[in-house]
Design a protein around this motif. Structure first.
Motif, PDB file in Angstrom:
ATOM      1  N   GLY A 191     -21.780   5.872  12.424  1.00 20.96           N
ATOM      2  CA  GLY A 191     -22.493   4.621  12.177  1.00 20.96           C
ATOM      3  C   GLY A 191     -21.558   3.528  11.711  1.00 20.96           C
ATOM      4  N   TYR A 192     -20.605   3.896  10.851  1.00 20.63           N
ATOM      5  CA  TYR A 192     -19.638   2.907  10.377  1.00 20.63           C
ATOM      6  C   TYR A 192     -18.798   2.382  11.530  1.00 20.63           C
ATOM      7  CZ  TYR A 192     -15.848   0.725   7.819  1.00 20.63           C
ATOM      8  OH  TYR A 192     -14.922  -0.173   7.350  1.00 20.63           O
ATOM      9  N   LYS A 193     -18.314   3.289  12.390  1.00 19.92           N
ATOM     10  CA  LYS A 193     -17.511   2.859  13.541  1.00 19.92           C
ATOM     11  C   LYS A 193     -18.344   1.995  14.485  1.00 19.92           C
ATOM     12  CE  LYS A 193     -13.742   4.036  14.655  1.00 19.92           C
ATOM     13  NZ  LYS A 193     -12.452   3.363  14.498  1.00 19.92           N
ATOM     14  N   GLY A 235      -8.482   4.548  11.256  1.00 20.48           N
ATOM     15  CA  GLY A 235      -9.280   5.429  10.428  1.00 20.48           C
ATOM     16  C   GLY A 235     -10.161   4.666   9.456  1.00 20.48           C
ATOM     17  N   ILE A 236     -10.916   5.419   8.703  1.00 18.63           N
ATOM     18  CA  ILE A 236     -11.792   4.856   7.682  1.00 18.63           C
ATOM     19  C   ILE A 236     -11.250   5.296   6.328  1.00 18.63           C
ATOM     20  CG2 ILE A 236     -14.100   4.904   6.693  1.00 18.63           C
ATOM     21  CD1 ILE A 236     -15.193   5.461   9.443  1.00 18.63           C
ATOM     22  N   GLN A 255     -12.166  14.015  15.163  1.00 20.09           N
ATOM     23  CA  GLN A 255     -12.470  14.035  16.594  1.00 20.09           C
ATOM     24  C   GLN A 255     -11.989  12.741  17.262  1.00 20.09           C
ATOM     25  OE1 GLN A 255     -13.396  17.440  16.626  1.00 20.09           O
ATOM     26  NE2 GLN A 255     -14.679  16.765  18.282  1.00 20.09           N
ATOM     27  N   ILE A 256     -12.214  11.607  16.610  1.00 23.86           N
ATOM     28  CA  ILE A 256     -11.764  10.327  17.145  1.00 23.86           C
ATOM     29  C   ILE A 256     -10.234  10.289  17.200  1.00 23.86           C
ATOM     30  CG2 ILE A 256     -11.759   7.828  16.756  1.00 23.86           C
ATOM     31  CD1 ILE A 256     -14.429   8.928  17.718  1.00 23.86           C
ATOM     32  N   TYR A 257      -9.578  10.875  16.208  1.00 29.30           N
ATOM     33  CA  TYR A 257      -8.121  10.949  16.206  1.00 29.30           C
ATOM     34  C   TYR A 257      -7.623  11.782  17.391  1.00 29.30           C
ATOM     35  CZ  TYR A 257      -3.392  11.981  14.599  1.00 29.30           C
ATOM     36  OH  TYR A 257      -2.025  12.129  14.514  1.00 29.30           O
ATOM     37  N   GLY A 258      -8.290  12.909  17.658  1.00 28.83           N
ATOM     38  CA  GLY A 258      -7.939  13.716  18.819  1.00 28.83           C
ATOM     39  C   GLY A 258      -8.134  12.944  20.116  1.00 28.83           C
ATOM     40  N   ASP A 259      -9.206  12.162  20.189  1.00 30.38           N
ATOM     41  CA  ASP A 259      -9.452  11.332  21.358  1.00 30.38           C
ATOM     42  C   ASP A 259      -8.354  10.285  21.532  1.00 30.38           C
ATOM     43  OD1 ASP A 259     -11.073  10.204  23.552  1.00 30.38           O
ATOM     44  OD2 ASP A 259     -11.367   8.535  22.148  1.00 30.38           O
TER      45      ASP A 259
END
Length: 149
Positions: free
Chosen positions: A70-72, A119-120, A105-109
């Motif tokens: 949600g934050y992203k 990052g957050i 997961q986003i970092y892996g992507d």
């Protein structure tokens, strides 16, 4: 998970004649999430039945995915342009220190797509989850050593 990403790596390699090693590195990065879930279930299963322990960890994971996702989403430029005052996207303290499984997961992507990772919070998500894993394993081993079998 490593076999799945290895299969994807081989399929991409055979179809495009290009080796993208990001799949294998992303698999290793994302396996940290799996290890977090295993260590959390092991700790909680010392206190409650296994099924309830697994449901509790799934709840933790879902809370993190909804919070970080949600934050992203609310931080995306398209959402800000569409509705600039839709929500307050300031980070609360619990969201900074909550396990960042979604962000791993986003970092892996970002490794696979070779994009910049944003990052957050002040701590990198991989380090955040790794610290949680170390704490969970240490607490589990301490409590397990004190229990009688």
């Amino acid at each position: 998970m490593l076999l799945l990403h290895l299969a994807i790596f081989l399929i991409v390699w055979f179809n495009t004649n290009e080796m993208i090693f990001g799949y294998l590195l992303a698999s290793l990065v994302c396996s940290v999430n799996l290890f977090f879930m295993i260590s959390a279930v092991c700790l909680f299963s010392l206190f409650v039945p296994d099924f309830i322990s697994a449901m509790f960890v799934i709840g933790l994971v879902c809370t993190g995915f909804i919070s970080d996702g949600g934050y992203k989403l609310l931080s995306a430029d398209a959402v800000k342009a569409f509705a600039p005052s839709i929500a307050n996207t300031d980070l609360s303290l619990w969201r900074i220190f909550f396990p960042k499984l979604f962000m791993v997961q986003i970092y892996g992507d970002s490794i696979i797509c070779q994009k910049n990772f944003m990052g957050i919070g002040p701590i990198h998500p991989f380090l955040n989850v790794f610290i949680f894993i170390v704490l969970l394993v240490m607490i589990t081993l301490f409590i397990f050593s004190k229990k009688e079998i």
